[in-house]
Design a protein around this motif. Structure first.
Motif, PDB file in Angstrom:
ATOM      1  N   GLY A 146      46.444  30.338  35.525  1.00  0.00           N
ATOM      2  CA  GLY A 146      46.393  29.223  36.467  1.00  0.00           C
ATOM      3  C   GLY A 146      45.079  28.481  36.454  1.00  0.00           C
ATOM      4  N   LEU A 197      50.431  36.737  33.736  1.00  0.00           N
ATOM      5  CA  LEU A 197      49.805  35.518  34.239  1.00  0.00           C
ATOM      6  C   LEU A 197      48.290  35.595  34.289  1.00  0.00           C
ATOM      7  CD1 LEU A 197      52.292  34.845  37.163  1.00  0.00           C
ATOM      8  CD2 LEU A 197      52.051  33.516  35.063  1.00  0.00           C
ATOM      9  N   VAL A 198      47.732  36.771  33.981  1.00  0.00           N
ATOM     10  CA  VAL A 198      46.275  36.890  34.082  1.00  0.00           C
ATOM     11  C   VAL A 198      45.702  37.323  32.737  1.00  0.00           C
ATOM     12  CG1 VAL A 198      46.349  37.441  36.518  1.00  0.00           C
ATOM     13  CG2 VAL A 198      46.342  39.294  34.839  1.00  0.00           C
ATOM     14  N   PHE A 237      38.723  21.768  32.901  1.00  0.00           N
ATOM     15  CA  PHE A 237      38.227  20.652  33.689  1.00  0.00           C
ATOM     16  C   PHE A 237      37.467  19.612  32.873  1.00  0.00           C
ATOM     17  CE2 PHE A 237      39.257  23.454  37.147  1.00  0.00           C
ATOM     18  CZ  PHE A 237      39.686  22.579  38.119  1.00  0.00           C
ATOM     19  N   ASN A 296      36.471  19.203  45.915  1.00  0.00           N
ATOM     20  CA  ASN A 296      37.572  18.438  45.327  1.00  0.00           C
ATOM     21  C   ASN A 296      38.283  19.179  44.208  1.00  0.00           C
ATOM     22  OD1 ASN A 296      36.968  16.396  47.030  1.00  0.00           O
ATOM     23  ND2 ASN A 296      35.929  15.124  45.505  1.00  0.00           N
ATOM     24  N   ASN A 297      37.552  20.028  43.491  1.00  0.00           N
ATOM     25  CA  ASN A 297      38.130  20.587  42.273  1.00  0.00           C
ATOM     26  C   ASN A 297      38.412  22.076  42.316  1.00  0.00           C
ATOM     27  OD1 ASN A 297      37.992  18.208  40.381  1.00  0.00           O
ATOM     28  ND2 ASN A 297      35.890  18.295  41.124  1.00  0.00           N
ATOM     29  N   ALA A 335      42.601  32.829  43.997  1.00  0.00           N
ATOM     30  CA  ALA A 335      41.918  33.193  42.749  1.00  0.00           C
ATOM     31  C   ALA A 335      40.522  33.726  43.067  1.00  0.00           C
ATOM     32  CB  ALA A 335      41.842  31.986  41.816  1.00  0.00           C
ATOM     33  N   ALA A 359      38.054  24.292  45.406  1.00  0.00           N
ATOM     34  CA  ALA A 359      38.362  24.935  46.686  1.00  0.00           C
ATOM     35  C   ALA A 359      39.836  25.304  46.788  1.00  0.00           C
ATOM     36  CB  ALA A 359      37.969  24.017  47.836  1.00  0.00           C
ATOM     37  N   GLY A 360      40.708  24.511  46.156  1.00  0.00           N
ATOM     38  CA  GLY A 360      42.135  24.765  46.253  1.00  0.00           C
ATOM     39  C   GLY A 360      42.492  26.189  45.889  1.00  0.00           C
ATOM     40  N   CYS A 361      41.931  26.733  44.829  1.00  0.00           N
ATOM     41  CA  CYS A 361      42.287  28.079  44.371  1.00  0.00           C
ATOM     42  C   CYS A 361      41.233  29.115  44.702  1.00  0.00           C
ATOM     43  CB  CYS A 361      42.512  28.088  42.863  1.00  0.00           C
ATOM     44  SG  CYS A 361      43.879  27.043  42.359  1.00  0.00           S
ATOM     45  N   SER A 369      43.900  20.849  43.754  1.00  0.00           N
ATOM     46  CA  SER A 369      42.603  21.463  43.492  1.00  0.00           C
ATOM     47  C   SER A 369      41.688  21.363  44.694  1.00  0.00           C
ATOM     48  CB  SER A 369      41.945  20.809  42.279  1.00  0.00           C
ATOM     49  OG  SER A 369      41.702  19.442  42.556  1.00  0.00           O
ATOM     50  N   GLN A 380      49.219  25.939  43.597  1.00  0.00           N
ATOM     51  CA  GLN A 380      48.151  24.962  43.375  1.00  0.00           C
ATOM     52  C   GLN A 380      48.196  24.444  41.941  1.00  0.00           C
ATOM     53  OE1 GLN A 380      47.044  25.586  47.178  1.00  0.00           O
ATOM     54  NE2 GLN A 380      45.640  24.381  45.973  1.00  0.00           N
ATOM     55  N   PRO A 407      42.806  25.857  35.179  1.00  0.00           N
ATOM     56  CA  PRO A 407      42.926  24.696  34.298  1.00  0.00           C
ATOM     57  C   PRO A 407      41.604  24.345  33.615  1.00  0.00           C
ATOM     58  CG  PRO A 407      42.841  23.989  36.588  1.00  0.00           C
ATOM     59  CD  PRO A 407      42.720  25.477  36.599  1.00  0.00           C
ATOM     60  N   GLU A 425      42.847  21.194  48.298  1.00  0.00           N
ATOM     61  CA  GLU A 425      43.277  21.739  49.586  1.00  0.00           C
ATOM     62  C   GLU A 425      43.381  23.246  49.466  1.00  0.00           C
ATOM     63  OE1 GLU A 425      43.309  20.293  52.219  1.00  0.00           O
ATOM     64  OE2 GLU A 425      43.659  18.158  51.866  1.00  0.00           O
ATOM     65  N   PRO A 426      42.473  23.987  50.083  1.00  0.00           N
ATOM     66  CA  PRO A 426      42.504  25.442  49.926  1.00  0.00           C
ATOM     67  C   PRO A 426      43.810  26.033  50.445  1.00  0.00           C
ATOM     68  CG  PRO A 426      40.483  24.731  51.012  1.00  0.00           C
ATOM     69  CD  PRO A 426      41.366  23.541  50.928  1.00  0.00           C
TER      70      PRO A 426
END
Lengths: 474, 246
Positions: B94, B187-188, B98, B50-51, B65, B53-55, A375, A399, B96, A377-378
């Motif tokens: 995808g 998936l969407v 939180f 932390n929560n 995303a 940025a990944g997607c 969540s 991800q 989640p 690491e972009p």
């Protein structure tokens, strides 16, 4: 009565003069007052420093599960110089373990464990283990995330000992799990039991050093013959013995002073360790890391396949420790000089390289997943641009299914599995599908946890992972 | 004075000074390095990094995303829906959940910090004409008097507004990839499709609904129609992922 009279009054009762003649003033071979022989005394000085700082810490530290952490926070942030005290105690322990190890290696290389000093070596081994025990119990008393997990790992090892394992765990933790009473047990061990043992054994160790003399500096080509040794040593002392105090002690004093300065320096510059996060068994996404002396053990645990792990921990390690104790009985006479003992030297080099390599691996610990990469690491922008909607969903799933915790993209993410940046040059669509569904080689099988659409999307995305102009694997 | 006592005093003074100086030494733990319980962090930048940025990309764009950085999206997505998506996620996709209560790791104040932080960072109300904005969800549209989406009309609207990039039948064209692939649609959520149709993906070159020339532009009704046409490509046995607002 003048000063001299007072002195004599005490002397006639305490009789310190004879104590001096049999202890600090005992004669040592002139060539043993060497820079090689300073590590033992420096270790002892560290121990004294640990006792002094430890007593000060015990004034503030509260050995209860709810308050230990807070009392350390208090020392760090509120008590003036409290952080410095913690830092000195921490660096003192590190340096003590390090010096003790060097002392042991030096003793072994100089053949000082051979006749008649076998028992000195054995007691030294006991001290080694007790000191490691101090380090471990001390780390637990920090009672933060690292401590909590360190203890968890230690207990897990212990629980695997056949027959007595669970009973031992109960004894140490005061119950089957880390609970309220665990900490007071560790406090008792760290503050009373183990230091008491150390003091007792140091006394014996020193008595042996006094009674059997300090090892003479080894001479090439000259070995120990037990029948002749005592006489030779007595003759040596007779000919060129000097009293340890004050004549032979200067190098020890200089070195110990340097060690203390180094400890204070490290404490001032690098500060205390932790306490990092409050212990909380429900926060699973931490990556605990033990203090340096346990890094190599940590690495062994992480690297060994689980089936062998138990065997190594429960059988190989104790045998290795037993061997350490038995060294003077296996090789108790013969050559002393390292140049005459190539196998012994090779053994030391081998063990040191293994342990430091493992410790280095423990520091970088590439195998532990990065728990929040998924969540946090972009996805690299280059892997998002020019991707179809389906491929974008694949990138989301890398991800969302936490593949990223083990696999790096663009250099970021876990290192447990290979980086996936150019995986398409290595694997075809079929091979990718198989790897994802069946896992293998430390990768979990995702077969049951992914829908067919998810697999399709993941493979579609991974097929785009190759440098521009390089064809995909076929 | 005895000789040498000067030296002793100097030494003592130096020692006292050194001890006092210790409090300014680099080793001293700083307040800002103090470890914080991850559940007490309510600073938006940290929470987002932390929560999310990944997607969603480190700057709220160019992640796989949804883009957040567009003011249009910020105007389109109402607060309750945003809060709900963060808390519960979008089941079957995808995204989640939180909220701690839903199995995630965030406490309620943290969710609120994300909601207000996203608005502060990206919302630009003055740049969006909210009066012509389609309702957020299809249900909202129906409540506002629009008809349910109709795949037939949607196909025509798609031909007009989207085919230029995604191909006549949606299977992918010059500018955009397939938007009717069964695996993609599996998936969407429909809401995600609706959000894309209205807000586009400006970061990836997909225009929002206002951008095309007037003769190609979708009407509010046609937004629902196009989404229903896209969704009609899901294999019949596949349950659609549930939309965020349901």
């Amino acid at each position: 009565m003048d000063l001299r009279g007072i002195g004599e009054w005490f002397e006639s009762r305490l009789q310190l003069g004879s104590l001096y003649r049999t202890t600090a003033g005992h004669p040592i071979p002139r060539n043993s007052a060497s820079w090689w022989y300073v590590f033992g005394s420096a270790t002892l000085v560290c121990f004294v420093l640990q006792i002094v700082t430890g007593i000060c810490l015990a004034l503030v530290y509260v050995p209860s599960a709810d308050e230990a952490w807070t009392s350390l926070e208090f020392l760090n942030y509120q008590q003036s110089l409290g952080w410095f005290l913690r830092a000195v105690h921490f660096w003192g322990s590190n340096v003590m373990v390090a010096l003790m190890t060097v002392h042991m290696i030096q003793v072994f290389l100089m053949g000082a464990h051979k006749y008649p000093r076998e028992l000195t070596w054995v007691i030294g081994c006991v001290l080694f283990i007790a000191t490691i025990g101090m380090a471990f119990t001390g780390q637990v008393m920090r009672f933060d995330q690292d401590a909590y997990w360190g203890l968890g790992i230690g207990v897990a090892i212990m629980a695997r000992i056949p027959i007595v394992g669970t009973a031992l765990v109960d004894l140490i933790l005061a119950g089957p799990i880390i609970g309220a009473e665990t900490l007071s047990r560790f406090f008792t061990l760290h503050v009373f039991v183990v230091p008491g043992l150390i003091i007792a054994f140091v006394t014996v160790h020193l008595r042996l050093v006094l009674k059997r003399g300090i090892n003479e500096f080894p001479v090439r080509g000259k070995g120990v013959v037990p029948e002749e040794y005592d006489e030779e040593y007595a003759a040596l002392i007779e000919k060129e013995g000097i009293p340890f105090f004050p004549d032979g002690v200067d190098k020890d004093i200089v070195f110990s002073a340097a060690v203390i300065v180094a400890i204070l320096f490290c404490a001032a510059i690098f500060g205390p360790a932790g306490p990092n996060g409050e212990p909380d068994p429900t926060l699973i996404d931490t990556v605990p890391r033990p203090d340096f002396y346990f890094l190599s053990l940590f690495a062994v645990l992480a690297l060994l396949p689980p089936q062998i792990e138990t065997f190594v921990l429960v059988y190989v390690m104790p045998v290795a420790i037993l061997l350490l104790f038995l060294i003077p009985f296996i090789a108790g006479k013969g050559a002393k000089h390292p140049a005459d003992r190539p196998i012994a030297v090779l053994g030391v080099v081998l063990i040191c390289t293994t342990i430091s390599t493992l410790a280095w691996l423990g520091i970088s610990s590439p195998w532990s997943p990065h728990m929040d990469a998924w969540s946090g690491e972009p996805t690299p922008v280059a892997y998002v641009e020019e991707r179809s909607p389906l491929e974008l969903q694949g990138a989301v799933l890398i991800q969302a299914r936490q593949c990223r915790n083990c696999h790096a993209l663009g250099g970021r993410g876990g290192q447990r599995g290979p980086a996936l940046d150019d995986v398409a040059t290595r694997l075809t669509a079929d091979q990718l599908t198989r790897q994802i569904l069946q896992g293998g080689g430390n990768m979990p099988a995702y077969g049951k946890h992914l829908s067919p659409d998810e697999t399709t999307a993941l493979v579609a995305f991974l097929r785009t992972m190759r440098p521009i102009g390089v064809p995909g694997a076929r | 004075m005895r000789p040498g006592s000067g030296a002793t005093t100097t030494l003592l003074l130096a020692a006292a000074l050194a001890l006092a100086a210790c409090d300014w030494m680099p080793g001293r733990p700083r307040e800002q390095d103090r470890p914080r319980n991850p559940r007490e962090i309510t600073d938006f930048a940290t929470l987002y990094a932390n929560n999310c940025a990944g997607c969603h990309g480190s700057e709220g764009e160019l992640g796989p995303a949804r883009e957040f950085a567009s003011p249009l999206f910020q105007a389109f997505l109402p607060d309750p829906a945003l809060r709900n998506v963060i808390r519960e996620g979008v089941p079957g996709t995808g995204m989640p959940a939180f909220a701690k209560a839903a199995g995630g790791s965030l406490m309620d104040p943290q969710v609120e910090a994300l909601v207000s932080g996203m608005r502060r960072r990206w919302a630009r109300p003055s740049r969006v004409d909210a009066s012509v904005l389609p309702p957020y969800s299809e249900a909202d549209a129906v409540a506002a008097g629009y008809a349910l989406g109709d795949p037939g009309r949607g196909r025509e609207a798609f031909q007009r507004a989207c085919a230029g990039c995604h191909g006549a039948d949606g299977n992918g064209g010059e500018e955009g990839g397939s938007v009717v692939a069964a695996a993609f649609l599996g998936l969407v959520s429909d809401q995600m499709l609706r959000t894309v149709v209205v807000c586009g993906r400006p970061d990836l070159g997909m225009p929002d609904w206002r951008e095309p020339p007037p003769e190609l532009r979708l009407s509010v009704q046609e937004v629902s129609d196009v989404v229903s046409w896209l969704a009609s490509h899901r294999p019949p046995d596949l349950e659609p992922a549930r939309g965020a607002s349901e």
